[in-house]
Design a protein around this motif. Sequence first.
Motif, PDB file in Angstrom:
ATOM      1  N   SER A 132      19.303   5.055   3.723  1.00  0.00           N
ATOM      2  CA  SER A 132      18.022   6.030   4.166  1.00  0.00           C
ATOM      3  C   SER A 132      16.854   5.680   2.775  1.00  0.00           C
ATOM      4  N   ILE A 133      15.828   5.269   3.255  1.00  0.00           N
ATOM      5  CA  ILE A 133      14.930   4.851   2.099  1.00  0.00           C
ATOM      6  C   ILE A 133      13.414   5.615   2.413  1.00  0.00           C
ATOM      7  N   GLY A 134      12.823   5.524   1.490  1.00  0.00           N
ATOM      8  CA  GLY A 134      11.398   6.327   1.548  1.00  0.00           C
ATOM      9  C   GLY A 134      10.301   5.678   0.408  1.00  0.00           C
ATOM     10  N   ARG A 135      10.941   4.616  -0.227  1.00  0.00           N
ATOM     11  CA  ARG A 135      10.051   4.380  -1.364  1.00  0.00           C
ATOM     12  C   ARG A 135      10.156   2.966  -1.785  1.00  0.00           C
ATOM     13  N   VAL A 136       9.313   2.061  -1.943  1.00  0.00           N
ATOM     14  CA  VAL A 136       9.386   0.826  -2.628  1.00  0.00           C
ATOM     15  C   VAL A 136       8.559   0.449  -3.990  1.00  0.00           C
ATOM     16  N   VAL A 137       8.879   0.042  -4.850  1.00  0.00           N
ATOM     17  CA  VAL A 137       8.035  -0.164  -6.157  1.00  0.00           C
ATOM     18  C   VAL A 137       8.041  -1.703  -6.421  1.00  0.00           C
ATOM     19  N   LEU A 138       6.953  -2.160  -6.527  1.00  0.00           N
ATOM     20  CA  LEU A 138       6.713  -3.710  -6.587  1.00  0.00           C
ATOM     21  C   LEU A 138       6.011  -3.920  -7.926  1.00  0.00           C
ATOM     22  N   LYS A 139       6.537  -4.742  -8.586  1.00  0.00           N
ATOM     23  CA  LYS A 139       6.008  -5.075 -10.017  1.00  0.00           C
ATOM     24  C   LYS A 139       5.668  -6.600 -10.248  1.00  0.00           C
ATOM     25  N   LEU A 140       4.619  -6.966 -11.120  1.00  0.00           N
ATOM     26  CA  LEU A 140       4.447  -8.144 -11.577  1.00  0.00           C
ATOM     27  C   LEU A 140       4.485  -7.964 -13.136  1.00  0.00           C
ATOM     28  N   PRO A 141       4.842  -9.277 -13.897  1.00  0.00           N
ATOM     29  CA  PRO A 141       5.011  -9.487 -15.180  1.00  0.00           C
ATOM     30  C   PRO A 141       4.067  -8.499 -15.836  1.00  0.00           C
ATOM     31  N   PRO A 142       4.262  -7.611 -17.053  1.00  0.00           N
ATOM     32  CA  PRO A 142       3.422  -7.065 -17.500  1.00  0.00           C
ATOM     33  C   PRO A 142       2.546  -7.694 -18.601  1.00  0.00           C
ATOM     34  N   GLN A 143       2.671  -8.949 -18.950  1.00  0.00           N
ATOM     35  CA  GLN A 143       2.137  -9.740 -19.907  1.00  0.00           C
ATOM     36  C   GLN A 143       0.487  -9.733 -19.762  1.00  0.00           C
ATOM     37  N   SER A 144      -0.350  -9.530 -20.560  1.00  0.00           N
ATOM     38  CA  SER A 144      -1.875  -9.665 -20.903  1.00  0.00           C
ATOM     39  C   SER A 144      -2.185 -10.934 -20.079  1.00  0.00           C
ATOM     40  N   ALA A 145      -1.388 -11.996 -20.117  1.00  0.00           N
ATOM     41  CA  ALA A 145      -1.867 -13.141 -19.303  1.00  0.00           C
ATOM     42  C   ALA A 145      -2.126 -13.083 -17.918  1.00  0.00           C
ATOM     43  N   TRP A 146      -1.491 -11.997 -17.260  1.00  0.00           N
ATOM     44  CA  TRP A 146      -1.626 -11.897 -15.676  1.00  0.00           C
ATOM     45  C   TRP A 146      -3.014 -11.009 -15.700  1.00  0.00           C
ATOM     46  N   GLN A 147      -4.043 -11.397 -15.050  1.00  0.00           N
ATOM     47  CA  GLN A 147      -5.151 -10.641 -14.687  1.00  0.00           C
ATOM     48  C   GLN A 147      -4.897  -9.666 -13.546  1.00  0.00           C
ATOM     49  N   THR A 148      -5.503  -8.666 -13.201  1.00  0.00           N
ATOM     50  CA  THR A 148      -5.658  -8.060 -12.180  1.00  0.00           C
ATOM     51  C   THR A 148      -5.963  -8.811 -10.967  1.00  0.00           C
ATOM     52  N   ARG A 149      -5.094  -8.312  -9.934  1.00  0.00           N
ATOM     53  CA  ARG A 149      -5.107  -9.054  -8.748  1.00  0.00           C
ATOM     54  C   ARG A 149      -4.714  -8.192  -7.439  1.00  0.00           C
ATOM     55  N   GLY A 205       0.526  -1.187 -15.778  1.00  0.00           N
ATOM     56  CA  GLY A 205       1.687  -1.438 -15.871  1.00  0.00           C
ATOM     57  C   GLY A 205       2.050  -2.419 -14.688  1.00  0.00           C
ATOM     58  N   ASN A 206       0.896  -3.137 -14.344  1.00  0.00           N
ATOM     59  CA  ASN A 206       1.083  -4.036 -13.011  1.00  0.00           C
ATOM     60  C   ASN A 206       2.101  -3.773 -11.954  1.00  0.00           C
ATOM     61  N   ALA A 207       1.930  -2.487 -11.591  1.00  0.00           N
ATOM     62  CA  ALA A 207       3.004  -2.049 -10.707  1.00  0.00           C
ATOM     63  C   ALA A 207       2.371  -1.375  -9.431  1.00  0.00           C
ATOM     64  N   VAL A 208       3.000  -1.127  -8.139  1.00  0.00           N
ATOM     65  CA  VAL A 208       2.431  -0.592  -7.309  1.00  0.00           C
ATOM     66  C   VAL A 208       3.700   0.229  -6.660  1.00  0.00           C
ATOM     67  N   THR A 209       3.582   1.648  -6.279  1.00  0.00           N
ATOM     68  CA  THR A 209       4.254   2.233  -5.465  1.00  0.00           C
ATOM     69  C   THR A 209       4.054   2.575  -4.025  1.00  0.00           C
ATOM     70  N   ILE A 210       4.879   2.239  -2.892  1.00  0.00           N
ATOM     71  CA  ILE A 210       4.432   2.227  -1.615  1.00  0.00           C
ATOM     72  C   ILE A 210       5.550   3.328  -1.145  1.00  0.00           C
ATOM     73  N   THR A 211       4.965   4.591  -0.651  1.00  0.00           N
ATOM     74  CA  THR A 211       5.840   5.405   0.171  1.00  0.00           C
ATOM     75  C   THR A 211       5.670   5.549   1.577  1.00  0.00           C
ATOM     76  N   PHE A 212       6.674   5.902   2.166  1.00  0.00           N
ATOM     77  CA  PHE A 212       6.618   5.896   3.724  1.00  0.00           C
ATOM     78  C   PHE A 212       7.672   6.989   4.342  1.00  0.00           C
ATOM     79  N   ALA A 213       7.585   7.081   5.655  1.00  0.00           N
ATOM     80  CA  ALA A 213       8.451   8.168   5.980  1.00  0.00           C
ATOM     81  C   ALA A 213       9.575   7.760   5.955  1.00  0.00           C
ATOM     82  N   GLN A 214      10.680   8.508   5.739  1.00  0.00           N
ATOM     83  CA  GLN A 214      12.220   8.238   5.407  1.00  0.00           C
ATOM     84  C   GLN A 214      12.686   7.539   6.687  1.00  0.00           C
ATOM     85  N   THR A 215      13.370   6.383   6.569  1.00  0.00           N
ATOM     86  CA  THR A 215      13.966   5.321   7.474  1.00  0.00           C
ATOM     87  C   THR A 215      15.149   4.824   7.127  1.00  0.00           C
TER      88      THR A 215
END
Length: 296
Positions: A210-227, A258-268
């Motif tokens: 049973s899942i309800g959330r994913v967290v996605l990350k990119l490297p936190p270094q300053s060399a990575w620009q916002t995208r 933090g170069n991270a995104v959280t996506i929540t959704f209905a429990q599945t």
Amino acid sequence: SSFATIAGPAGYTFNPATGNAVTITFAQTSARYVRVNITANTGWTAAQLSELEVYGTAGGGGDTDTQAPTAPGNLTVAGKTATSVSLTWSASTDDKGVTGYQVRSGGAVVASSTGTSATVTGLTAGTAYSFTVTAQDAAGNTSPASNTVNVTTDAQANTNLARGKATSESSHTQNYGSGNAVDGDANSYWESANNAFPQWVQVDLGSAASIGRVVLKLPPQSAWQTRTQTLSVQGSTNGSSFATIAGSTGYSFNPATGNAVTITFAQTSARYVRLNFTANTGWSAAQLSEFEVYPA
């Protein structure tokens, strides 16, 4: 709460030479709770007892109930949490009547019920258990065990179910394989082939959860620009038929936060969790350093 004396106070000798056992008979009576009050022991400074056995006696007509109930049928897991499992089953039959049921795990009784359902509590999160059920009648006869059900309790809400699990992908470039997205190191990452959208990356959780959330990350270094990466989340229990869990949306990855995104959704319930990428404003490929999946 209210007890009556069945057999009055007396001294009973326990002798190993004769089996170290004592039998006490008394006039037939009806009882659910049977209590032994011990006031002295010549062999030790405490009361001691290895077995307390209670037997039925001949009833009206001279018949003794020795017939056990039939085994409960169709034991099924009705629900589960991180610390409990709910079970249901089909009723047993008995010539004199079933008085209750016992849920067993590893031979130990872990729950009792007078009906055809019970919830076992106090379990450990993310742990596999096996359960059976037996029926009892008024004479103490116990049925054969039901079918066995195997179940794994849910993981704690903050447990990353994807960490170290098997992955697959639509493509990758150089040495940036999809395994980098579940290795717990935000500095390593998966990158798909360039200029070839759409692309996908997938994790196999090992079993349906049973899942309800994913967290996605990119490297936190300053060399990575916002995208902004446009992606959707899909789930499957068999690895071939996928349903959309979260529709396609653009998500901003900002190193300043933090170069991270959280996506929540209905429990599945899903075993396979897939991310489908269709665009990336910062590079001509899909990119991901950590793909984390949580129960809630």
